[in-house]
Design a protein around this motif. Structure first.
Motif, short mmCIF file in Angstrom:
data_model
loop_
_atom_site.label_atom_id
_atom_site.label_comp_id
_atom_site.label_asym_id
_atom_site.label_seq_id
_atom_site.Cartn_x
_atom_site.Cartn_y
_atom_site.Cartn_z
N ILE A 1 -18.64 16.92 -12.04
CA ILE A 1 -18.39 17.45 -10.70
C ILE A 1 -19.35 16.76 -9.74
CG2 ILE A 1 -18.74 19.52 -9.23
CD1 ILE A 1 -17.83 21.26 -11.57
N VAL A 2 -18.86 16.49 -8.53
CA VAL A 2 -19.77 16.08 -7.45
C VAL A 2 -19.65 17.15 -6.38
CG1 VAL A 2 -20.22 14.38 -5.64
CG2 VAL A 2 -19.62 13.61 -7.94
N ASN A 3 -20.77 17.72 -5.95
CA ASN A 3 -20.69 18.74 -4.89
C ASN A 3 -21.65 18.42 -3.77
OD1 ASN A 3 -22.84 21.05 -4.31
ND2 ASN A 3 -23.17 20.37 -6.43
N SER A 4 -21.21 18.84 -2.56
CA SER A 4 -22.10 18.67 -1.40
C SER A 4 -22.10 19.98 -0.61
CB SER A 4 -21.60 17.51 -0.53
OG SER A 4 -20.26 17.75 -0.14
N LEU A 5 -22.24 21.10 -1.33
CA LEU A 5 -22.10 22.41 -0.69
C LEU A 5 -23.13 22.64 0.42
CD1 LEU A 5 -21.39 24.64 -3.82
CD2 LEU A 5 -19.84 24.20 -1.94
N GLY A 6 -24.39 22.36 0.15
CA GLY A 6 -25.42 22.52 1.19
C GLY A 6 -25.88 23.96 1.38
N PHE A 7 -26.17 24.64 0.29
CA PHE A 7 -26.70 26.02 0.35
C PHE A 7 -25.85 26.97 1.21
CE2 PHE A 7 -31.46 24.62 -0.31
CZ PHE A 7 -31.16 24.28 -1.63
N ASN A 8 -24.55 26.95 0.98
CA ASN A 8 -23.73 27.99 1.63
C ASN A 8 -24.07 29.31 0.96
OD1 ASN A 8 -22.53 26.74 -0.72
ND2 ASN A 8 -20.78 28.09 -0.43
N ASN A 9 -24.46 30.29 1.74
CA ASN A 9 -24.81 31.59 1.14
C ASN A 9 -24.85 32.66 2.21
OD1 ASN A 9 -28.04 32.52 1.42
ND2 ASN A 9 -27.62 30.39 1.96
N ALA A 10 -24.84 33.90 1.77
CA ALA A 10 -24.72 35.03 2.70
C ALA A 10 -26.06 35.43 3.33
CB ALA A 10 -24.12 36.22 1.95
N GLY A 11 -27.14 34.74 2.97
CA GLY A 11 -28.44 35.03 3.57
C GLY A 11 -29.19 36.13 2.83
N SER A 12 -30.51 36.16 3.07
CA SER A 12 -31.39 37.02 2.26
C SER A 12 -31.07 38.51 2.35
CB SER A 12 -32.84 36.76 2.64
OG SER A 12 -33.01 36.88 4.02
N VAL A 13 -30.69 38.99 3.54
CA VAL A 13 -30.46 40.43 3.69
C VAL A 13 -29.28 40.87 2.82
CG1 VAL A 13 -29.80 42.25 5.34
CG2 VAL A 13 -31.44 40.47 6.00
N GLN A 14 -28.16 40.14 2.94
CA GLN A 14 -26.97 40.51 2.16
C GLN A 14 -27.19 40.31 0.66
OE1 GLN A 14 -24.12 42.02 3.32
NE2 GLN A 14 -23.74 42.24 1.12
N VAL A 15 -27.87 39.22 0.30
CA VAL A 15 -28.08 38.95 -1.13
C VAL A 15 -28.96 40.04 -1.75
CG1 VAL A 15 -29.08 37.33 -2.80
CG2 VAL A 15 -27.62 36.48 -0.96
N LEU A 16 -29.97 40.49 -1.01
CA LEU A 16 -30.80 41.58 -1.55
C LEU A 16 -29.98 42.85 -1.74
CD1 LEU A 16 -33.66 42.25 -2.49
CD2 LEU A 16 -34.18 43.07 -0.20
N LYS A 17 -29.10 43.13 -0.78
CA LYS A 17 -28.21 44.31 -0.91
C LYS A 17 -27.39 44.19 -2.18
CE LYS A 17 -27.33 45.64 3.82
NZ LYS A 17 -26.46 45.33 4.94
N ASN A 18 -26.81 42.99 -2.38
CA ASN A 18 -25.96 42.78 -3.57
C ASN A 18 -26.77 42.96 -4.85
OD1 ASN A 18 -23.94 42.20 -1.79
ND2 ASN A 18 -23.96 39.99 -2.13
N ILE A 19 -27.97 42.43 -4.86
CA ILE A 19 -28.81 42.54 -6.06
C ILE A 19 -29.06 44.01 -6.38
CG2 ILE A 19 -31.17 42.16 -6.93
CD1 ILE A 19 -31.07 39.39 -5.57
N LYS A 20 -29.38 44.78 -5.35
CA LYS A 20 -29.67 46.21 -5.59
C LYS A 20 -28.42 46.94 -6.07
CE LYS A 20 -33.78 46.76 -2.87
NZ LYS A 20 -34.39 47.07 -1.60
N LYS A 21 -27.28 46.52 -5.55
CA LYS A 21 -26.01 47.18 -5.92
C LYS A 21 -25.65 46.92 -7.39
CE LYS A 21 -21.15 47.14 -4.50
NZ LYS A 21 -20.21 46.54 -3.56
N TYR A 22 -25.79 45.65 -7.82
CA TYR A 22 -25.27 45.30 -9.16
C TYR A 22 -26.32 45.34 -10.27
CZ TYR A 22 -21.15 43.89 -6.55
OH TYR A 22 -20.05 43.89 -5.73
#
Ligand SMILES: Cc1cc2nc3c(=O)[nH]c(=O)nc-3n(C[C@H](O)[C@H](O)[C@H](O)COP(=O)(O)O)c2cc1C
Length: 337
Positions: free
Chosen positions: A113-134
């Motif tokens: 695979i070759v990828n050039s995504l560039g750190f697409n992500n929902a940001g720290s606030v949302q990711v922390l929420k997800n971590i706590k949820k799951y």
């Protein structure tokens, strides 16, 4: 039934455009999980493969590398499939869209695979929420990979890493410092002689503060690029160890390839390079530093080679995309023998 679910997953990965295929497959897994059918595809845990690294108890040595579960929405499902650890992220402080699409290119014949995504992500606030949820549904070791935002200048990058450390220190079993992705402009400047010492000192001082504040030691690993020169690799390891980094993840994708698309190459065409750089890291690092192998692990024999060459743990990504759960099963088996 098991065969059907596995075939369906692999078929989805093949017929849709690469990025959509990855997302559909992860959603499909979520559906299977919510229907309580995940046990049908899961690989059974093998008791004797338990291992303790940096005071973390891993149920086995096989994990998922950074970037598959960027927003921490699937790590509980991946652990129920049998993975001993999952590295979520890479997360940046603010949400980011990443580079323009298409940005994942598959080369089926080469299992690359070759990828050039560039750190697409929902940001720290949302990711922390997800971590706590799951997290209550998660049975494994959780790594959180952190990176600087696209718009943060190299000289200010340390501030991003320190804020992210503050933010995720308590929830993470380990933190991965990503300074090796080829898809965020200037990111790899952070591993140069001029910038590295300053960044590592800041990270080390922050760790001392956080250990004291939370009475918890969260190991910190640095993820390395396979494209480092020998001289830079030596410096990276020495400076990291001087600043009490706990180990290395070796390695990220490589921008040295001949495919027509821009970005980092992963999978079978990375195998040899990753294997060689891991050997160098194993020679250069101190014994107390842990080593997590990543890069082109496509078969049970690759797992064996990485473990024989001093890896404590092994991460899958592209191999898992191409081969699915059958690779996980074989990897679990060989890593426990
Ligand atoms: C589509 C894609 C996205 C990735 N995103 C990240 C990321 O966000 N953070 C990270 O540390 N590595 C990321 N990686 C690199 C992988 O974690 C892994 O180190 C690399 O792909 C080499 O392993 P592999 O050959 O087994 O895929 C990504 C890889 C791919 C293919």
């Amino acid at each position: 039934m098991i065969k059907f679910l596995e075939d369906l997953t692999l078929l989805t990965l093949r017929i849709f455009p690469a990025e959509a295929a990855k997302n559909i497959t992860l959603r499909l897994l979520k559906l299977i999980y919510s229907l309580n059918l995940i046990g049908l595809v899961a690989s059974s845990n093998i008791e004797k493969s338990k291992i303790n690294i940096k005071n973390l108890s891993f149920k086995n040595r096989i994990g998922i590398a950074g970037g598959l579960d960027k927003n921490a929405e699937y790590f509980h499902i991946l652990s129920s499939l049998g993975f001993g650890f999952v590295e979520v992220g890479t997360v940046t402080l603010e949400p980011q869209a990443g580079n323009p699409k298409p940005r994942i290119f598959r080369f089926f014949k080469d299992k690359t695979i070759v990828n050039s995504l560039g750190f697409n992500n929902a940001g720290s606030v949302q990711v922390l929420k997800n971590i706590k949820k799951y997290k209550p549904m998660f049975d494994g070791i959780l790594g959180i990979s952190i990176g600087k935002s696209k718009n943060t200048k190299t000289k200010n990058a340390w501030q991003d890493y320190l804020h992210l450390m503050d933010y995720f220190y308590l929830e993470a079993d380990y933190l991965a410092i990503n300074i090796s992705s080829p898809n965020t402009q200037n990111l790899r400047e952070l591993s140069s002689h001029e910038n590295l010492e300053f960044l590592m000192e800041k990270i080390s001082q922050k760790k001392v503060q956080l250990v004291d504040m939370h009475k918890k030691k969260t190991p910190i690993f640095v993820k390395l690029s396979p494209d480092e020169t020998d001289d830079n690799l030596k410096n990276l390891i020495a400076v990291s160890e001087k600043n009490n980094i706990d180990g290395f993840i070796c390695c990220n994708t490589s921008s040295e390839h001949t495919y027509p698309n821009p970005g980092g190459m992963s999978g079978a065409m990375l195998t040899k390079k990753a294997e060689n750089i891991q050997k160098k890291v194993a020679q250069l690092k101190q014994e107390k530093s842990s080593l997590i192998a990543s890069g082109g692990v496509m078969s049970a024999s690759d797992v064996k080679i990485r473990l024989t060459n001093s890896a404590d743990l092994v991460q899958l990504y592209t191999g898992y995309i191409y081969k699915g759960n059958s690779l996980l099963k074989k990897a679990l088996k060989i890593s426990s023998s």
